[in-house]
Design an enzyme around this catalytic site. Structure first.
Site, PDB file in Angstrom:
ATOM      1  N   ARG A 576      26.131  48.895  32.618  1.00 57.65           N
ATOM      2  CA  ARG A 576      26.132  48.301  31.291  1.00 57.65           C
ATOM      3  C   ARG A 576      25.769  46.824  31.382  1.00 57.65           C
ATOM      4  NH1 ARG A 576      27.879  51.485  26.785  1.00 57.65           N
ATOM      5  NH2 ARG A 576      27.785  49.508  25.706  1.00 57.65           N
ATOM      6  N   LYS A 581      28.930  40.962  34.406  1.00 58.56           N
ATOM      7  CA  LYS A 581      28.248  41.706  35.475  1.00 58.56           C
ATOM      8  C   LYS A 581      27.026  40.948  36.002  1.00 58.56           C
ATOM      9  CE  LYS A 581      29.634  46.233  33.610  1.00 58.56           C
ATOM     10  NZ  LYS A 581      30.379  46.914  34.691  1.00 58.56           N
TER      11      LYS A 581
END
Ligand code: Z2T
Length: 842
Positions: A576, A581
């Site tokens: 995602r 991230k």
């Protein structure tokens, strides 16, 4: 009187009963049968889709036999069972997985070939069941596979969404467009059994009137029906076939006839629509709670989903328990309920409601039962993901539950905190189930934490962080022993045997052990270690990686019309899109690499190892910065891939519509994969495990399960970089109060940002909001980690020069990944939390 069983002539029953088709001729017979009858078609008008459907129906028949026997067996034995409540199950495709688990892949391949079809083509016909956002939902799917494979009496409970996670389109300008995923629209879903006879009424709104005896009367409001659909979950090389029960919402009556008669047709249809709407769509937010991200109406619908599902599941669980005929004091000896994050936290007040109001059990006894039955897994410490529901909404939608939540605060939290920490009013306010404010809000993590037997995080570091940050007060209050860790795992059936059949076959051949054994005892992979020294074995190992790269290249060519250089190193980041991230760090690193290549002489360039960088992943539809990151990746890719100076050495692809099935092609092809979250933000990560199991090397931060992977495979086989968790807080503080411009902190990065602003990848102004997140407070510490990130990628280049040594690293990585089987994880839950044991179906 005593009924005779079976009815009629027993011999006739016996003759009529069939068993699982195990030889090629019965497989083909069964497929042809389904073509002719179930599909009402014939050989001459059968396409791949039809052939897939017929073959799937044939496998379905086999699954039903095992599923039925398993459920009968569990009922007869009445063991303690565990229930995994998850709002998401990201199952992917079932056909191939079922064949592998049943051990029938070869028979079906041969049968299908005899009928004139190609097995690979048929497998491609199936749509993914994408009832999840990402890691949390895929983890639930892996745990179901492991429960069945380890013969544990575990059921999953979830929702049967009409629409799964949206399909992602990427416009030519690089914008993400969302399209609905009507995954059931193709007709019958062969993997589920509609159980229209299993249904419960679920109430919303209305009034709750307290009675003198401690009970309450909850009446009026809206009632909807929950109807069960059972998805069969076959274990690997066992008859045990477990159940995943998904609920669909239906209006209680087709129409409200009263308003229909009064001529108010619209109103009648509306209330019927509003019941059906509850299970219509999966919410696509992965790390933001509904509270902060969706409209008032959307918020209410999400809360309705949560209650609808927990209420139906608990009614079902309680009914099954009552059939055993034991007193409710023994409920925790027969039932364990695992909450997958806080989404099903209403299970706690709902079970209280059932016990108190319906079963007439006193409050204290009910609380004992609940807190010995329920377990809670936390999946993130990011504050924006912690669920909170406005009190006025709860009071309106679930008046009785709101009373119970206040009671828990009053009878449990307040007196015992006061007793342990007399006069500590700040602490009480911090720990309360209700957060003061306008409006007041219910803190679901606090409710989940206080109302259960055990709380766990999903990797060592994460479980420590849970204890020292978001639930710190509760640890001081309840003691350490309630809090523990179960490091996540992945199923080696799908994530090795199914996605990488050649590697699986090489492993079986080398270990001289059938895969039915080592796939269920993954520590056996250690037996590969000595073969790292065997040049012949290394050659086979590398050849398989190469063919997997070609398989991916072929896929990209046929789906996107792009040619991929299979002589390059494959570098993959698929997950995602989220700032934590740090896909941004990756693409900025790619641009840095591009600028460096551009400055090199032709002679220097000759020494550079070519690299292909793959990205894939979805952004939450309302997540502006994440979508802008996709846009930057796509536009950077367009410029870089078109540059004749560098395109042999560096190309970048953003593959649209990431899914479980796409992951199955990408993961086995990677040389390196990137798991580069800011330290302390990625609870565990599970794709890191999938890549390493398939012999890809890990580039990552010291975060989540990366740490345990490095411990298992050896630090010299991973590429770590970046600041450590304890430094993160201080660095953020510095950014806030003593900001240093990017030019000073990290000149290499500043240059990259300037090129983007300057329009190297199209109108630079478009990217300003994204670049400003870095220039301004840089919450995720891109400026702090950039140099060491580039350093790690240089180490990768260095290491890749020594091909033989690289392959050794790859082999050693796979060989040491046994710990990360979801079998290990689920057995930890079974033994140390649920106290359930295997129940083998014979
Ligand atoms: C999710 O996939 C995860 C955590 C969430 O917190 C929500 C979603 Cl949808 C509410 C992920 C974690 O980010 C990941 O680190 C972890 O491996 C995975 O759950 C399974 O535990």
């Amino acid at each position: 009187g005593k009924e005779k069983w079976p009815r009629g002539d027993e011999k006739v029953w016996k003759e009529g009963s069939r068993s699982v088709n195990t030889d090629v001729s019965s497989v083909t017979k069964s497929i042809v049968n389904h073509v002719q009858t179930s599909l009402a078609r014939q050989a001459y008008n059968l396409d791949n889709l039809g052939a897939y459907q017929a073959a799937a129906l044939s496998v379905r028949d086999d699954l039903i036999l095992n599923w039925n026997e398993t459920q009968m067996h569990y009922t007869r034995k009445a063991p303690k069972r565990a229930y995994y409540l998850s709002l998401e199950f990201l199952m992917g495709r079932t056909f191939d997985n079922a064949l592998l688990n049943l051990g029938l892949k070869d028979q079906y391949r041969e049968g299908v070939t005899k009928l004139g079809f190609n097995m690979e083509d048929l497998l491609e016909q199936e749509r993914d069941a994408a009832l999840g956002n990402g890691g949390l939902g895929r983890l639930a799917a892996c745990y179901l596979d492991s429960s069945a494979s380890q013969e544990l009496p575990v059921w999953g409970y979830g929702l049967r969404y009409q629409y799964g996670i949206f399909q992602q389109l990427i416009s030519p300008e690089g914008q993400q467009l969302e399209q609905p995923d009507p995954w059931l629209a193709g007709g019958e879903n062969p993997w589920e059994l509609p159980r229209l006879d299993v249904s419960y009424e679920v109430r919303f709104y209305g009034t709750a009137e307290r009675l003198p005896d401690g009970r309450a009367l909850w009446q009026g409001g809206q009632e909807v029906l929950a109807v069960a659909y059972d998805v069969m979950v076959p274990g690997c090389y066992t008859k045990n076939t477990n159940n995943l029960r998904l609920w669909e919402s239906k209006p209680k009556r087709g129409f409200d006839l009263n308003s229909f008669n009064a001529g108010d047709y619209e109103h009648a249809v509306e209330s019927s629509n509003s019941a059906a709407a509850i299970t219509s769509v999966l919410y696509p937010n992965d790390h933001t709670c509904a509270q902060s991200s969706i409209s008032t109406l959307g918020k209410e619908l999400r809360l309705k989903q949560q209650y609808f599902w927990t209420a139906a599941s608990l009614a079902d669980i309680v009914r099954r328990f009552k059939n055993i005929g034991k007193p409710f004091s023994e409920f925790p000896d027969y039932v364990a309920i695992q909450l997958n994050d806080t989404h099903p936290t209403l299970a706690i007040p709902e079970l209280m409601r059932i016990l108190i109001d319906e079963e007439e059990i006193p409050w204290g006894k009910a609380w004992d039962i609940v807190t010995n039955t329920v377990f809670y897994t936390n999946h993130t410490v990011l504050p924006e993901a912690l669920e909170k529901w406005p009190v006025p909404l709860m009071e309106h939608l679930l008046p009785r539950h709101m009373q119970i939540i206040y009671d828990i605060n009053l009878y449990v939290v307040e007196p015992s905190v006061e007793k342990k920490f007399p006069g500590d009013r700040d602490r009480l306010a911090r720990m309360s189930l209700i957060e003061e404010g306008f409006p007041k809000q219910v803190r679901m993590a606090h409710l989940a934490c206080i109302g259960n037997r055990k709380v766990n995080g999903v990797a060592e570091l994460h479980s420590d962080l849970v204890k020292t940050t978001i639930l710190k007060d509760f640890v001081e209050f309840e003691g350490q022993s309630k809090f523990s860790n179960v490091t996540n795992g992945i199923t080696p059936r799908r994530w090795l045997d199914q996605c990488n059949p050649e590697l699986s076959a090489l492993i079986s051949k080398t270990l001289k052990v059938d895969k039915s054994v080592w796939l269920k005892d993954l520590d056996m992979l250690k037996g590969l270690l000595p073969y790292a020294e065997d040049a012949e074995f290394r050659k086979e190992w590398a050849a398989i990686k190469q063919r997997n790269k070609e398989r991916l290249a072929h896929h990209v060519e046929t789906t996107l019309g792009l040619t991929v250089n299979t002589n390059a190193m494959f570098d993959v980041q698929i997950k995602r899109l989220h700032e934590y991230k740090r896909q941004t760090l990756n693409i900025l690193g790619v641009i840095h690499r591009y600028l460096t290549l551009k400055q090199m002489s032709a002679a220097e360039r000759k020494k550079v190892n070519p690299r292909v960088v793959f990205f894939a992943g979805k952004a939450a539809p309302g997540y502006y910065i994440a979508k802008l990151t996709i846009r930057l990746i796509v536009n950077a890719a367009r410029i870089i891939n078109a540059d004749p100076d560098t395109r042999n050495l560096l190309t970048v692809y953003f593959l649209p519509d990431y899914s479980v099935s796409l992951a199955e092609v990408l993961i086995p092809s990677s040389d390196i994969s990137q798991h580069i979250s800011t330290a302390g933000t990625e609870a565990s990560g599970t794709s890191n495990m999938k890549f390493c199991l398939n012999g890809g090397l890990l580039v990552g931060t010291v975060d989540g399960a990366n740490i345990e992977i490095a411990e298992a495979v050896g630090e010299n086989n991973v590429f770590f970089f970046g600041h450590l968790t304890p430094a993160v807080e201080d660095l953020r503080y510095q950014h806030m109060y003593h900001p240093v411009p990017v030019e000073e902190k990290c000149p290499a990065l500043a240059k990259v940002l300037d090129k983007i602003s300057g329009g190297m990848f199209g109108d630079g102004g478009v990217y300003e909001p994204l670049l400003n997140t870095i220039r301004q407070n840089d919450y995720y510490l891109i400026t702090e980690d950039f140099d060491s990130y580039i350093g790690a990628l240089e180490m990768v280049d260095q290491a890749y020069l020594d091909k033989e040594e690289w392959i050794k690293k790859s082999i050693r990585t796979t060989a040491n990944m046994g710990k990360f089987s979801s079998d290990r994880a689920i057995l930890e839950y079974a033994e140390s939390f649920w106290s359930i044991e295997p129940v083998k179906v014979t």
